[in-house]
Write a protein that holds these residues in place. Structure first.
Motif, mmCIF file in Angstrom:
data_model
loop_
_atom_site.group_PDB
_atom_site.id
_atom_site.type_symbol
_atom_site.label_atom_id
_atom_site.label_comp_id
_atom_site.label_asym_id
_atom_site.label_seq_id
_atom_site.Cartn_x
_atom_site.Cartn_y
_atom_site.Cartn_z
ATOM 1 N N LYS A 41 45.402 27.553 47.081
ATOM 2 C CA LYS A 41 44.462 28.360 48.050
ATOM 3 C C LYS A 41 44.333 29.778 47.592
ATOM 4 C CE LYS A 41 45.460 24.955 51.953
ATOM 5 N NZ LYS A 41 45.774 24.766 53.117
ATOM 6 N N ALA A 42 45.330 30.681 47.551
ATOM 7 C CA ALA A 42 45.134 32.091 47.185
ATOM 8 C C ALA A 42 44.283 32.344 46.163
ATOM 9 C CB ALA A 42 46.471 32.597 47.142
ATOM 10 N N LEU A 43 44.124 31.400 45.133
ATOM 11 C CA LEU A 43 43.463 31.588 43.969
ATOM 12 C C LEU A 43 42.048 31.051 44.441
ATOM 13 C CD1 LEU A 43 45.664 30.199 40.967
ATOM 14 C CD2 LEU A 43 45.004 32.571 41.447
ATOM 15 N N THR A 44 42.056 30.086 45.220
ATOM 16 C CA THR A 44 40.764 29.601 45.620
ATOM 17 C C THR A 44 39.889 30.641 46.456
ATOM 18 O OG1 THR A 44 41.499 27.277 45.506
ATOM 19 C CG2 THR A 44 39.408 27.750 46.855
ATOM 20 N N TYR A 45 40.621 31.404 47.325
ATOM 21 C CA TYR A 45 39.845 32.183 48.090
ATOM 22 C C TYR A 45 40.448 33.610 47.798
ATOM 23 C CZ TYR A 45 39.358 27.788 50.805
ATOM 24 O OH TYR A 45 39.231 26.614 51.286
ATOM 25 N N ARG A 46 40.577 33.967 46.654
ATOM 26 C CA ARG A 46 40.833 35.430 46.275
ATOM 27 C C ARG A 46 39.982 36.202 46.660
ATOM 28 N NH1 ARG A 46 39.608 33.991 40.806
ATOM 29 N NH2 ARG A 46 37.947 35.440 40.100
ATOM 30 N N LYS A 47 38.616 35.811 46.625
ATOM 31 C CA LYS A 47 37.287 36.960 47.188
ATOM 32 C C LYS A 47 37.281 37.216 48.532
ATOM 33 C CE LYS A 47 34.466 35.212 43.182
ATOM 34 N NZ LYS A 47 33.980 36.310 42.376
ATOM 35 N N GLN A 48 37.998 36.346 49.493
ATOM 36 C CA GLN A 48 38.165 36.707 50.801
ATOM 37 C C GLN A 48 39.280 37.685 50.885
ATOM 38 O OE1 GLN A 48 38.530 33.015 53.015
ATOM 39 N NE2 GLN A 48 36.734 32.417 52.287
ATOM 40 N N PHE A 49 40.028 38.051 50.030
ATOM 41 C CA PHE A 49 41.067 38.852 50.180
ATOM 42 C C PHE A 49 40.477 40.441 50.270
ATOM 43 C CE2 PHE A 49 43.805 42.320 48.327
ATOM 44 C CZ PHE A 49 44.873 41.976 49.233
ATOM 45 N N THR A 50 40.813 41.086 51.356
ATOM 46 C CA THR A 50 40.146 42.675 51.320
ATOM 47 C C THR A 50 41.107 43.424 50.593
ATOM 48 O OG1 THR A 50 39.350 41.792 53.673
ATOM 49 C CG2 THR A 50 39.386 44.132 53.341
ATOM 50 N N ALA A 51 40.613 44.338 49.728
ATOM 51 C CA ALA A 51 41.236 45.283 49.018
ATOM 52 C C ALA A 51 41.629 46.361 50.201
ATOM 53 C CB ALA A 51 39.962 45.797 48.226
ATOM 54 N N ASN A 52 42.719 46.897 49.423
ATOM 55 C CA ASN A 52 43.522 47.692 50.206
ATOM 56 C C ASN A 52 44.209 47.506 51.582
ATOM 57 O OD1 ASN A 52 42.993 49.945 48.144
ATOM 58 N ND2 ASN A 52 40.917 49.893 49.170
ATOM 59 N N THR A 53 44.251 46.096 51.636
ATOM 60 C CA THR A 53 45.286 45.696 52.797
ATOM 61 C C THR A 53 46.543 44.864 51.940
ATOM 62 O OG1 THR A 53 44.106 43.334 52.395
ATOM 63 C CG2 THR A 53 43.117 45.156 53.949
ATOM 64 N N ASN A 54 47.236 44.454 53.003
ATOM 65 C CA ASN A 54 48.706 43.827 52.756
ATOM 66 C C ASN A 54 48.511 42.524 51.993
ATOM 67 O OD1 ASN A 54 51.400 43.146 52.408
ATOM 68 N ND2 ASN A 54 51.691 44.099 54.489
ATOM 69 N N PHE A 55 48.627 42.618 50.549
ATOM 70 C CA PHE A 55 48.460 41.378 49.674
ATOM 71 C C PHE A 55 49.645 40.321 50.226
ATOM 72 C CE2 PHE A 55 49.188 38.855 45.905
ATOM 73 C CZ PHE A 55 48.071 38.361 45.749
ATOM 74 N N LYS A 56 50.700 40.811 50.324
ATOM 75 C CA LYS A 56 52.035 40.151 50.486
ATOM 76 C C LYS A 56 51.682 39.460 51.882
ATOM 77 C CE LYS A 56 57.079 40.001 51.115
ATOM 78 N NZ LYS A 56 58.152 40.972 51.055
ATOM 79 N N ALA A 57 51.432 39.860 52.979
ATOM 80 C CA ALA A 57 50.980 39.526 54.232
ATOM 81 C C ALA A 57 50.116 38.375 54.127
ATOM 82 C CB ALA A 57 50.855 40.494 55.038
ATOM 83 N N TRP A 58 48.903 38.677 53.324
ATOM 84 C CA TRP A 58 47.957 37.819 53.297
ATOM 85 C C TRP A 58 48.323 36.305 52.867
ATOM 86 C CZ3 TRP A 58 45.056 35.865 48.776
ATOM 87 C CH2 TRP A 58 43.751 35.344 49.065
ATOM 88 N N VAL A 59 49.068 36.414 51.681
ATOM 89 C CA VAL A 59 49.708 35.256 51.063
ATOM 90 C C VAL A 59 50.722 34.555 51.940
ATOM 91 C CG1 VAL A 59 50.770 34.383 48.844
ATOM 92 C CG2 VAL A 59 49.168 36.054 48.605
ATOM 93 N N PHE A 60 51.438 35.225 52.458
ATOM 94 C CA PHE A 60 52.525 34.454 53.407
ATOM 95 C C PHE A 60 51.872 33.966 54.504
ATOM 96 C CE2 PHE A 60 55.458 36.578 50.839
ATOM 97 C CZ PHE A 60 56.752 35.952 51.011
#
Length: 91
Positions: A41-60
């Motif tokens: 899911k993280a790979l599928t939706y990686r474009k939805q990750f907002t840069a300069n935010t908490n990556f670890k929290a997003w994945v968890f």
């Protein structure tokens, strides 16, 4: 963040994610399935990750929400099955 950086960060969290998955599922096989589904899911939706935010929290959060959705789906399936079984037993 480049695709390579994203992938490296995701793989770097793999051990912590597995530990978290084990705490949620209490089962090694289910935890590994949850880890695999989370990474996908993280790979599928990686474009939805907002840069300069908490990556670890997003994945968890992806993992936690995936676990909750799977749990609800399993409960609904179990309740539906149990209900049908009761109806058939009452005939």
């Amino acid at each position: 963040m480049t695709t390579m950086q994203f992938n490296d960060r995701l793989l770097g969290l793999q051990d912590k994610l597995l530990y978290f998955a084990l705490s949620l599922t209490a089962n090694d096989e289910d935890a590994r399935d949850l880890l695999q589904e989370t990474i996908l899911k993280a790979l599928t939706y990686r474009k939805q990750f907002t840069a300069n935010t908490n990556f670890k929290a997003w994945v968890f959060t992806i993992m936690k929400n995936t676990f909750i959705n799977n749990y609800r789906r399993n409960q609904k399936t179990r309740n539906t099955f149990d209900g049908n079984e009761d109806a058939a037993g009452g005939l």
